[in-house]
Write a protein that holds these residues in place. Structure first.
Motif, short mmCIF file in Angstrom:
data_model
loop_
_atom_site.label_atom_id
_atom_site.label_comp_id
_atom_site.label_asym_id
_atom_site.label_seq_id
_atom_site.Cartn_x
_atom_site.Cartn_y
_atom_site.Cartn_z
N LYS A 1 16.44 -13.27 -4.00
CA LYS A 1 15.03 -13.17 -3.60
C LYS A 1 14.52 -14.46 -2.96
O LYS A 1 13.65 -14.44 -2.12
N PHE B 1 21.14 -1.73 -2.06
CA PHE B 1 20.75 -1.51 -0.66
C PHE B 1 21.98 -1.17 0.17
O PHE B 1 23.08 -1.68 -0.09
N GLN C 1 12.56 -8.53 0.58
CA GLN C 1 11.19 -8.02 0.52
C GLN C 1 11.06 -6.75 -0.32
O GLN C 1 9.98 -6.39 -0.74
N TRP C 2 12.19 -6.06 -0.58
CA TRP C 2 12.15 -4.84 -1.39
C TRP C 2 12.67 -5.07 -2.81
O TRP C 2 12.95 -4.12 -3.52
N CYS C 3 12.79 -6.33 -3.21
CA CYS C 3 13.27 -6.66 -4.56
C CYS C 3 12.12 -7.15 -5.41
O CYS C 3 11.26 -7.88 -4.94
N GLU C 4 12.15 -6.76 -6.67
CA GLU C 4 11.21 -7.34 -7.61
C GLU C 4 11.79 -8.64 -8.13
O GLU C 4 12.95 -8.93 -7.93
N ASN D 1 17.20 2.91 -6.80
CA ASN D 1 16.94 2.27 -8.09
C ASN D 1 18.04 2.71 -9.05
O ASN D 1 18.23 3.91 -9.26
N LYS E 1 18.59 -2.77 -8.22
CA LYS E 1 18.50 -2.05 -6.94
C LYS E 1 19.81 -2.22 -6.17
O LYS E 1 20.47 -3.24 -6.27
N LYS F 1 17.52 2.19 -0.05
CA LYS F 1 17.51 1.60 -1.39
C LYS F 1 17.62 2.70 -2.43
O LYS F 1 17.09 3.80 -2.26
N TYR G 1 16.79 -7.89 2.77
CA TYR G 1 16.52 -7.00 1.64
C TYR G 1 15.55 -7.58 0.62
O TYR G 1 15.02 -6.85 -0.21
N VAL H 1 13.72 2.77 3.36
CA VAL H 1 12.54 1.96 3.05
C VAL H 1 12.14 1.06 4.22
O VAL H 1 11.09 0.43 4.17
N GLY H 2 12.96 0.98 5.24
CA GLY H 2 12.64 0.14 6.38
C GLY H 2 13.76 0.16 7.40
O GLY H 2 14.70 0.95 7.30
#
Length: 192
Positions: free
Chosen positions: A88, A141, A96-99, A181, A139, A179, A94, A163-164
């Protein structure tokens, strides 16, 4: 002895498999999607992986080195998979789509043995691989070219969602960012 819930098994690639991997990557149906700089990147990362393996003897779940895997049907190698950790804190398409909690990986998959093409194994391969090797990941990707409709269909059957999109620097055409989960994939396994 309890039977494994997985049809296929997976192990880190080994140096004696280098030539097999190179041959797989030269097949027309793979070269259509992996060529030029993307192919050179893959081969370079494979050599880094082999060097890392020779130094450390085991996979490091937190490495920045792409990890290379071979999938087996019983003892027969037939599929080549690559995973990379998503960090992150880096400039990563990728991220931007990770917590902030949990960790994520990327996945690439190439069925190397032509006898396994068109048999409907791809969804099982992906599920078996992710659940047996990365069940603790948050996650996953995958990034097919937008024109690779067959791959996109397979990934959606597994549960990946678009997702993008982005344009890859190694091959400047649009790619989907898809993505899944892992909790959803784990739940699906428990429900069946």
């Amino acid at each position: 002895m309890k039977k494994s819930p997985f049809r296929f098994t997976f192990k880190p690639a080994m140096e004696p498999q280098r030539e097999m991997i190179h041959q797989w990557l030269q097949q027309d149906y793979i070269r259509e999607w992996v060529h030029r700089q993307g192919l050179q990147n893959t081969l370079s990362e494979l050599e880094k992986f082999f060097h890392h393996q020779s130094q450390h003897k085991k996979l490091d779940p937190h490495t920045k080195i792409t990890q290379h895997w071979i999938g087996y049907d019983n003892d027969k190698p037939f599929v080549y998979l690559l995973t990379s950790n998503v960090f992150k804190d880096t400039l990563n398409v990728y991220a931007q789509w990770c917590e902030s909690n949990g960790f994520a990986i990327t996945l690439d998959i190439f069925i190397g043995d032509k006898d396994y093409l068109g048999k409907g194994f791809a969804t099982t391969i992906i599920k078996d691989f992710l659940l047996s090797q990365f069940s603790d990941v948050s996650k996953v990707f995958i990034d097919p070219e937008k024109t690779n409709l067959r791959a996109i269909h397979v990934y959606q059957k597994v549960g990946f969602q678009i997702v993008g999109e982005f344009v890859a620097p190694w091959h400047p055409v649009p790619h989907h960012v898809m993505k899944i989960n892992m909790r959803d994939l784990r739940q699906h396994l428990m429900d069946n």
